[in-house]
Scaffold this motif. Sequence first.
Motif, mmCIF file in Angstrom:
data_model
loop_
_atom_site.group_PDB
_atom_site.id
_atom_site.type_symbol
_atom_site.label_atom_id
_atom_site.label_comp_id
_atom_site.label_asym_id
_atom_site.label_seq_id
_atom_site.Cartn_x
_atom_site.Cartn_y
_atom_site.Cartn_z
ATOM 1 N N VAL A 68 0.824 -1.208 0.000
ATOM 2 C CA VAL A 68 0.000 0.000 0.000
ATOM 3 C C VAL A 68 0.860 1.261 0.000
ATOM 4 O O VAL A 68 0.585 2.211 -0.737
ATOM 5 N N ALA A 69 1.912 1.283 0.773
ATOM 6 C CA ALA A 69 2.685 2.515 0.985
ATOM 7 C C ALA A 69 3.586 2.879 -0.188
ATOM 8 O O ALA A 69 3.681 4.049 -0.543
ATOM 9 N N ILE A 70 4.249 1.925 -0.810
ATOM 10 C CA ILE A 70 5.213 2.245 -1.867
ATOM 11 C C ILE A 70 4.533 2.889 -3.078
ATOM 12 O O ILE A 70 4.989 3.935 -3.545
ATOM 13 N N PRO A 71 3.440 2.326 -3.618
ATOM 14 C CA PRO A 71 2.792 3.010 -4.748
ATOM 15 C C PRO A 71 2.250 4.388 -4.376
ATOM 16 O O PRO A 71 2.305 5.316 -5.188
ATOM 17 N N SER A 72 1.764 4.529 -3.177
ATOM 18 C CA SER A 72 1.262 5.833 -2.739
ATOM 19 C C SER A 72 2.396 6.852 -2.673
ATOM 20 O O SER A 72 2.230 7.998 -3.098
ATOM 21 N N TYR A 73 3.527 6.438 -2.175
ATOM 22 C CA TYR A 73 4.699 7.327 -2.112
ATOM 23 C C TYR A 73 5.157 7.712 -3.515
ATOM 24 O O TYR A 73 5.445 8.880 -3.790
ATOM 25 N N GLN A 74 5.235 6.734 -4.419
ATOM 26 C CA GLN A 74 5.674 7.014 -5.784
ATOM 27 C C GLN A 74 4.719 7.970 -6.488
ATOM 28 O O GLN A 74 5.148 8.841 -7.247
ATOM 29 N N ASP A 75 3.425 7.821 -6.246
ATOM 30 C CA ASP A 75 2.441 8.725 -6.840
ATOM 31 C C ASP A 75 2.630 10.142 -6.314
ATOM 32 O O ASP A 75 2.533 11.116 -7.072
ATOM 33 N N SER A 76 2.922 10.272 -5.037
ATOM 34 C CA SER A 76 3.174 11.599 -4.454
ATOM 35 C C SER A 76 4.418 12.244 -5.054
ATOM 36 O O SER A 76 4.440 13.446 -5.321
ATOM 37 N N VAL A 77 5.449 11.457 -5.296
ATOM 38 C CA VAL A 77 6.678 11.979 -5.897
ATOM 39 C C VAL A 77 6.393 12.457 -7.319
ATOM 40 O O VAL A 77 6.851 13.527 -7.733
#
Length: 184
Positions: A68-77
């Motif tokens: 859950v966290a890694i794709p969300s972080y990448q989208d924010s970047v």
Amino acid sequence: MALTKKLPPPIGCKINKSQDKAASVKETNIRQRVTSYRRLQRGPVQLRGFSLIELMVALVILSILSVVAIPSYQDSVRKTRRSDAKISLMESTQLFERCFSEFGRYQYDATSASTCPQYSSVTTTDGYYQLTVTHASATSFSLTAVAPSTSSQFSDVKCRSFTLTQSGVKTSTDSSSTASTNCW
């Protein structure tokens, strides 16, 4: 509760100090033996580690969080890096407007060489987009910022390119060249 006060020796008995100390040492030894015997009755102290099930549960929880966290972080970047295109488009628009206010046209020519932008394609400040003048005439211009395939922003399929015109019209397209609405 026992009294700890020592009674004086009976009359006629003489106890010297060495006998008194020996009795005290003997009493201490008996107490230590009783304490260690009680510890043995309880059993040895067992040190516990993690069981395999506890470790597997921790790994499952960690993997769910990372999914859950890694794709969300990448989208924010990716969203943050979009500002590189927006800033470069706005700065270039200001240069074109300055040229228009001084010389009455957006086009580059020999008389407006110091003010008017004359580039056809340039990399943005942070290098995530390629800025292109797609149309420049005396009365209009159109700037486009596109994420090149060598950029990490190329994986931003929602907002692959941004366009800004002299009239302030802002458009964006996704990876399939369909208009996107939430990029600007």
